[in-house]
Structures are given as C-alpha cells and as structure tokens.
Design a protein around this motif. Sequence first.
Motif, PDB file in Angstrom:
ATOM      1  N   GLY B  27      40.533   0.054   0.260  1.00 15.41           N
ATOM      2  CA  GLY B  27      38.990  -0.556  -0.019  1.00 15.41           C
ATOM      3  C   GLY B  27      38.913  -1.969   0.967  1.00 15.41           C
ATOM      4  O   GLY B  27      37.931  -2.519   0.969  1.00 15.41           O
ATOM      5  N   LYS B  30      40.370   0.611   5.779  1.00 13.67           N
ATOM      6  CA  LYS B  30      41.203   1.206   6.913  1.00 13.67           C
ATOM      7  C   LYS B  30      40.643   2.486   7.247  1.00 13.67           C
ATOM      8  O   LYS B  30      41.148   2.621   8.650  1.00 13.67           O
ATOM      9  CB  LYS B  30      42.060   1.671   6.086  1.00 13.67           C
ATOM     10  CG  LYS B  30      42.872   0.986   5.164  1.00 13.67           C
ATOM     11  CD  LYS B  30      44.340   1.118   4.541  1.00 13.67           C
ATOM     12  CE  LYS B  30      44.077   1.786   2.984  1.00 13.67           C
ATOM     13  NZ  LYS B  30      43.474   1.430   2.226  1.00 13.67           N
ATOM     14  N   ASP B 205      30.061  -6.936   8.624  1.00 16.46           N
ATOM     15  CA  ASP B 205      29.311  -6.953   9.067  1.00 16.46           C
ATOM     16  C   ASP B 205      27.913  -5.326   7.892  1.00 16.46           C
ATOM     17  O   ASP B 205      28.269  -4.957   7.031  1.00 16.46           O
ATOM     18  CB  ASP B 205      29.279  -5.098  10.079  1.00 16.46           C
ATOM     19  CG  ASP B 205      27.963  -5.250  10.767  1.00 16.46           C
ATOM     20  OD1 ASP B 205      27.215  -5.437  10.013  1.00 16.46           O
ATOM     21  OD2 ASP B 205      28.195  -4.461  11.677  1.00 16.46           O
TER      22      ASP B 205
HETATM   23  N1  LIG Z   1      33.640  -5.582   8.486  1.00 17.84           N
HETATM   24  C1  LIG Z   1      33.398  -4.682   7.266  1.00 17.84           C
HETATM   25  N2  LIG Z   1      31.685  -5.297   7.181  1.00 17.84           N
HETATM   26  C2  LIG Z   1      30.749  -4.351   5.616  1.00 17.84           C
HETATM   27  N3  LIG Z   1      31.841  -3.617   5.618  1.00 17.84           N
HETATM   28  C3  LIG Z   1      32.785  -2.973   5.530  1.00 17.84           C
HETATM   29  C4  LIG Z   1      33.410  -3.499   6.754  1.00 17.84           C
HETATM   30  N4  LIG Z   1      34.499  -2.859   6.728  1.00 17.84           N
HETATM   31  C5  LIG Z   1      34.476  -1.759   5.671  1.00 17.84           C
HETATM   32  N5  LIG Z   1      33.181  -2.067   5.303  1.00 17.84           N
HETATM   33  C6  LIG Z   1      32.695  -1.123   3.958  1.00 17.84           C
HETATM   34  O1  LIG Z   1      33.594  -1.798   2.615  1.00 17.84           O
HETATM   35  C7  LIG Z   1      34.441  -0.323   2.128  1.00 17.84           C
HETATM   36  C8  LIG Z   1      35.389   0.074   2.276  1.00 17.84           C
HETATM   37  O2  LIG Z   1      35.685   0.195   3.498  1.00 17.84           O
HETATM   38  P1  LIG Z   1      37.356   2.125   3.770  1.00 17.84           P
HETATM   39  O3  LIG Z   1      37.069   1.949   5.244  1.00 17.84           O
HETATM   40  O4  LIG Z   1      36.761   2.616   3.394  1.00 17.84           O
HETATM   41  O5  LIG Z   1      38.103   1.099   3.108  1.00 17.84           O
HETATM   42  P2  LIG Z   1      39.893   1.503   2.487  1.00 17.84           P
HETATM   43  O6  LIG Z   1      39.886   2.874   4.022  1.00 17.84           O
HETATM   44  O7  LIG Z   1      40.691   0.605   2.853  1.00 17.84           O
HETATM   45  O8  LIG Z   1      39.950   2.020   1.444  1.00 17.84           O
HETATM   46  C9  LIG Z   1      33.389   0.708   2.772  1.00 17.84           C
HETATM   47  O9  LIG Z   1      32.732   0.838   2.450  1.00 17.84           O
HETATM   48  C10 LIG Z   1      33.071   0.155   4.330  1.00 17.84           C
HETATM   49  O10 LIG Z   1      31.960   0.701   4.905  1.00 17.84           O
END
Ligand SMILES: Nc1ncnc2c1ncn2[C@@H]1O[C@H](COP(=O)(O)OP(=O)(O)O)[C@@H](O)[C@H]1O
Lengths: 131, 235
Positions: B27, B30, B205
């Motif tokens: 979360g 990545k 964002d």
């Molecule tokens: N910079 C950011 N601003 C707002 N939301 C973000 C940002 N980076 C990630 N998210 C949101 O956070 C959530 C988790 O991101 P994700 O890439 O799936 O994480 P991971 O792969 O590490 O588990 C997603 O819903 C994504 O859209």
Amino acid sequence: MHEWALAEAVISSALDFSKENRLKEIKEITVALGELQQIDREVFDFALSEIMKSKGLEFRVVLRRKKSLLKCKRCNEEWSFDTGKLNEQEKESIHFIPELVHDYQGCPKCGSPDFKILKGRGVWLDSIRGD
Amino acid sequence: MDPRTCVIKKRIEGIKRIIAVAGGKGGIGKSLVSSVMALNLSNMGYRVGLLDLDFSGPSAHLILGTGRSTQPREEKGVIPPTVCGIKFFSLVFYSGKKPSPLRGIDISNIIKEILCITRWGELDVLVIDMPPGMGDAILDPISLMDAEFLVVTTPSLVSVGTVSKFLSFLEESGTPSLGVLENMRIKETSRNFFGADFLGSIKLDLDLEKALGKPEKLMQTKFSSELREIMEKVF
Ligand SMILES: Nc1ncnc2c1ncn2[C@@H]1O[C@H](COP(=O)(O)OP(=O)(O)O)[C@@H](O)[C@H]1O
Ligand SMILES: [Mg+2]
Ligand SMILES: [Zn+2]
C-alpha cells in the motif's frame, strides 16, 4: 508450445552439468515429468529432439511420468492431482504454472486450499549419464 | 536438478537493465511507481517490459487498464502481450477469480517458472513490481536476475523503519540499490532519513485515483511528472 521453453531449460542444464563435471560426452538423461504440469509428452519430445539437432547433440532421453502427491496442511489428507472437474482454461493455467492448482482445487476431504505439493510438480532433470 | 535455474539467465540475456521496485510494506505505491515508470520509459522511446510479481495483490493490470483480451502468446515459450508499448506479464493472465494464499516455496516456484518460460526479447529496461516483504522466497529467484532495487517508502515512521532494514539487507547481500523514493508526501518539508540513498519525493496526489486504468490520464498527473524528475537521476 510452451513445452519448448522447458525443453530448452532441460538441455541447457544438462550441458551446464556436463561442462562443470568435465564429461566428455553425455550418454543419457532422465527427465521426470510431474503430473501436475500436464506436459504434452509428444510435443516435449519433439522440442527436445529439435533443440538437440540444432546443437548437434546426440544422447538418449528417457522421459518418466511422475505421479503427483498433494498433502493438506489442515487435515493431512494425501491425494494425487486429478483434472476431474477442471475446465480447459483451468487445466491450461495449471499447465503453465503448476502452483495455480491452489486457485482451482482444494483438499478433497476438507476443501482447504492450503496444501503442499510434495511430488510430481513439473519438469525435473533426474539424472545424467556420461563419461 | 531444477532445469529452470540455468535457462533464466538466457531468458534475460536481451535485457539491458532490470529494476525491481520494492519496499517492505504493502500500500505504499510500488505498483503505481512501477507502472507509471514503465509508461514514461515507453513514452521516452525505451523498449520496456513490466512484470507484476505481486501475486497476492496483483494491480499493474488495473493501473494500466488492460482488457480481458490481453493475453500472452505461446511461441516456444510465452510472449508477453504489449500494452501501451509495454511488454507486460502478470500472473492474472492465468490465476483464478480468488487467488489463494501461497507459501514461500510456491512463490519461489512461480517466480522461477515465469522467468523460465517468458521470452522478453530485446528490452532496454524491465521493471518488476515486487510483492511486499523481503523474504528469501522472493529475493532468491530475483537474485538470479541481477536486478537493481528501487526502494519505495512513505513518510510514515512505520514505513521508514522497514526501509532502513531493507537497505541494510540489500547492502549485506551485495544487491545493487538505486536508492529510496519517498511516496505520498504530505507536508512540504519532511525529514530525509536516508542521506545519499535518497532519490526524491512524490506528493500525495488526490487526482491519481481518477486516472487509474487510463494510461494517458496517468501520464498527465502530478504523480507522473514528479516521478519523471526522479527517473532522471536513474536513467
Ligand atoms: N502519491 C500518491 N498519491 C495518492 N495516492 C497514491 C499515491 N501513490 C499511491 N497511491 C494510491 O495508494 C494505493 C496503493 O498503491 P499501490 O501502488 O497499489 O501500492 P503497493 O503496490 O505498494 O501495494 C493505490 O490506491 C494508489 O492509487
Ligand atoms: Mg502492489
Ligand atoms: Zn484437508
């Protein structure tokens, strides 16, 4: 024909082994084909011989089917994989990635998806004979 | 003898750089970082691949909005389909509706199997969307690939601790690290815990969510432009 990729893997590791152990020539290799991966033996055999031809290799290849053994982590039940009720697409998925059996089948006794693949997973190079 | 190990090197022969986007936690962004990085690289003219290895929470296909018809092709192995100019591979092509929890040995096996059968061809960069965690089950098969790690974190102290551990782990195992990317920054100035390893920040964002699944929109987000600045240090 993703069998080709696995056949290539078998030949390269046999060659690597023979280099590492300074074999003058390979006489025979034995390859186990785990039941779970449902390798098409004919296709696999064909791929092996084509790859060997292209590399100018000549040795005997023994293919052995290996029965699978799965064991439930919850109730300890043991069983062998059976394509049974699986549809074509599910069989195909397990053919590509044997671990996906967890997505499509559970323990026949208690239904748990938490089981171990003890035997007969996929392609394995059992032995290499040469001198 | 496991025949897959030695063919993996051959399968990645044509790839110039492999970047594993990792971080101990889930979360933290990545998947967003890896997918949007791949999109940007493709836009910049690089030949790029994206491999989603987060089997318990695969999301790159959702971020890119790949349709149901997107499937790999079989030809002496598996050829990844091209999505927005990116050669893309994910286990979702094969997995069931409700993926089961997998044990370490199964995860290692799946990663090896994928690396063994996937034919990437010539690539400038392969980006790997890594699962959370830093167990051997994940990192052993990845070590066969000589990947460089990009470590993602959030400003949260909880995440920062995990990253410090991750960095020392990489150093001890001699794995190259590109540095740390701080994602979801809220305050204008936050502390830099990572010294020279620090690559830069991406702000939280709130418009990102609306762009998920729409690659052209994703490219226009602040997230994407901030990521591009960080990428300049790496490419
Ligand atoms: N910079 C950011 N601003 C707002 N939301 C973000 C940002 N980076 C990630 N998210 C949101 O956070 C959530 C988790 O991101 P994700 O890439 O799936 O994480 P991971 O792969 O590490 O588990 C997603 O819903 C994504 O859209
Ligand atoms: Mg993810
Ligand atoms: Zn059971």
